[in-house]
Design an enzyme around this catalytic site. Structure first.
Site, PDB file in Angstrom:
ATOM      1  N   CYS A 109       2.580  -4.743   1.911  1.00 48.83           N
ATOM      2  CA  CYS A 109       1.359  -3.910   1.875  1.00 48.83           C
ATOM      3  C   CYS A 109       0.127  -4.804   1.790  1.00 48.83           C
ATOM      4  O   CYS A 109      -0.905  -4.522   2.404  1.00 48.83           O
ATOM      5  CB  CYS A 109       1.387  -2.959   0.688  1.00 48.83           C
ATOM      6  SG  CYS A 109       2.755  -1.795   0.734  1.00 48.83           S
ATOM      7  N   CYS A 159       3.608  -4.133  -3.724  1.00 45.90           N
ATOM      8  CA  CYS A 159       4.303  -4.353  -2.454  1.00 45.90           C
ATOM      9  C   CYS A 159       3.698  -5.525  -1.677  1.00 45.90           C
ATOM     10  O   CYS A 159       2.533  -5.473  -1.273  1.00 45.90           O
ATOM     11  CB  CYS A 159       4.226  -3.046  -1.653  1.00 45.90           C
ATOM     12  SG  CYS A 159       4.575  -3.201   0.090  1.00 45.90           S
TER      13      CYS A 159
END
Length: 98
Positions: free
Chosen positions: A26, A23
């Site tokens: 993230c 991600c």
């Protein structure tokens, strides 16, 4: 799950970051969380949980997007948001939740 329950029952605020290795946002959150920890020190616990390694927990907590941040205090969820949250906003949220 029982380990998670123990972790969020602390007297101080516990910020939980549900993330995934793949991600992009993230990865953006990682240094922000480090800065928050550096600023607040021992007054907050920050726990990172990889949703791919903890699918059962993520499912139980209805984590559909990453990053998803949750703030707990004494086992009670005080706040939750998905997406990138800036350092100043996170610090304010943590202080309000404590």
């Amino acid at each position: 799950m029982s380990r998670f329950s123990e972790l969020i029952k602390q007297d101080k605020p516990v910020l939980v970051d549900f993330f995934a290795e793949w991600c992009g946002p993230c990865k953006t959150m990682a240094p922000i969380l480090k800065d928050v920890k550096d600023s607040l020190g021992e007054s907050v616990s920050i726990i990172k949980i990889d949703i791919d390694k903890n699918q059962e927990l993520a499912s139980k907590l209805n984590v559909r997007n990453v990053p998803t941040l949750m703030l707990y205090k004494s086992g009670e969820q005080k706040w939750r948001q998905s997406g990138i949250v800036q350092k100043s906003d996170l610090i304010q949220i943590i202080k309000q939740g404590s």
